[in-house]
Structure formats: structure tokens, C-alpha cells
Write a protein that holds these residues in place. Sequence first.
Motif, short mmCIF file in Angstrom:
data_model
loop_
_atom_site.label_atom_id
_atom_site.label_comp_id
_atom_site.label_asym_id
_atom_site.label_seq_id
_atom_site.Cartn_x
_atom_site.Cartn_y
_atom_site.Cartn_z
N HIS A 73 24.65 94.21 52.46
CA HIS A 73 25.45 93.47 53.43
C HIS A 73 24.99 92.04 53.67
O HIS A 73 25.78 91.20 54.02
CB HIS A 73 25.55 94.21 54.77
CG HIS A 73 25.99 95.62 54.64
ND1 HIS A 73 27.24 95.96 54.19
CD2 HIS A 73 25.35 96.77 54.86
CE1 HIS A 73 27.36 97.29 54.16
NE2 HIS A 73 26.21 97.81 54.56
N GLN A 74 23.73 91.77 53.51
CA GLN A 74 23.20 90.43 53.73
C GLN A 74 21.94 90.28 52.89
O GLN A 74 21.13 91.18 52.79
CB GLN A 74 22.86 90.24 55.21
CG GLN A 74 22.36 88.86 55.53
CD GLN A 74 22.11 88.71 57.03
OE1 GLN A 74 22.59 89.48 57.83
NE2 GLN A 74 21.34 87.72 57.38
N VAL A 100 25.49 93.78 47.04
CA VAL A 100 25.28 93.02 48.28
C VAL A 100 26.32 93.40 49.31
O VAL A 100 26.00 93.68 50.46
CB VAL A 100 25.30 91.49 47.99
CG1 VAL A 100 25.32 90.72 49.29
CG2 VAL A 100 24.10 91.10 47.16
N ILE A 101 27.58 93.43 48.90
CA ILE A 101 28.65 93.75 49.85
C ILE A 101 28.59 95.22 50.28
O ILE A 101 28.76 95.54 51.45
CB ILE A 101 30.02 93.43 49.23
CG1 ILE A 101 30.16 91.92 49.06
CG2 ILE A 101 31.16 93.99 50.07
CD1 ILE A 101 31.37 91.49 48.27
N GLY A 102 28.33 96.11 49.32
CA GLY A 102 28.40 97.54 49.61
C GLY A 102 27.14 98.15 50.20
O GLY A 102 27.22 99.05 51.02
N SER A 103 25.96 97.68 49.79
CA SER A 103 24.72 98.32 50.23
C SER A 103 23.89 97.46 51.17
O SER A 103 23.41 97.93 52.19
CB SER A 103 23.86 98.67 49.02
OG SER A 103 24.53 99.58 48.19
N ARG A 159 28.80 93.62 44.23
CA ARG A 159 29.13 94.93 44.81
C ARG A 159 27.93 95.50 45.56
O ARG A 159 28.08 96.12 46.60
CB ARG A 159 29.56 95.92 43.73
CG ARG A 159 30.92 95.70 43.19
CD ARG A 159 32.01 96.12 44.18
NE ARG A 159 32.65 94.94 44.72
CZ ARG A 159 33.12 94.81 45.95
NH1 ARG A 159 33.05 95.78 46.81
NH2 ARG A 159 33.68 93.71 46.35
#
Length: 91
Positions: A32-33, A27-30, A25
Motif C-alpha cells: 500500500h505504501q 505495492v498496491i495490493g500488499s 501490483r
Amino acid sequence: MTKDEWVRGNVHTQGIESFWSLFKRGVIGSFHQVSVKHLHRYLNEFSFRFNNREAEDIFAMIVIRLAIGSALRYAALTAPSASEPSSASEL
């Protein structure tokens, strides 16, 4: 533990699943990469968050760590790692 055993006493698989869910969450939410070079830093941050998720004074803990810790210099942060090519001709 056997392949069908999920809990043995106080040991269970829910904790690690919860950690990876928190990391995913983040990585995806804050972020991104996430680069491989800095992956250990991301994992350290999320392990700190997970291990202190119930701490009431987490803000104070972070401020104290920032005050007494050493800074990561920009040159060290942006320096190529050993696995990265040093020039475009090596690509």
C-alpha cells in the motif's frame, strides 16, 4: 533498437514491463505504501520473485536464504536515513 522496434532476436521489452507490473501490483495490493528509505529492499524482493517465478522449489530457496543470511536489526530498520530530518524542528 529504434523507437518503433520492440523485439530484436531474444531481446524484447515485455520482460521489464512484466516486472514493473508485478511490482506495481505488489505495492498496491500488499504494501500500500513504499518509503524511499526502503525502496531498494522492495525492489530486491520483487526482482527475486520475478527472476524465480518459474522455480518449483522457491519455498525451499527462501527458507535456506533465511537460515544462512544475516538478520536486519530493528534499530537499523527504523534509524533515520541521511535524507530524513533528525528532529521536528528541522521540518
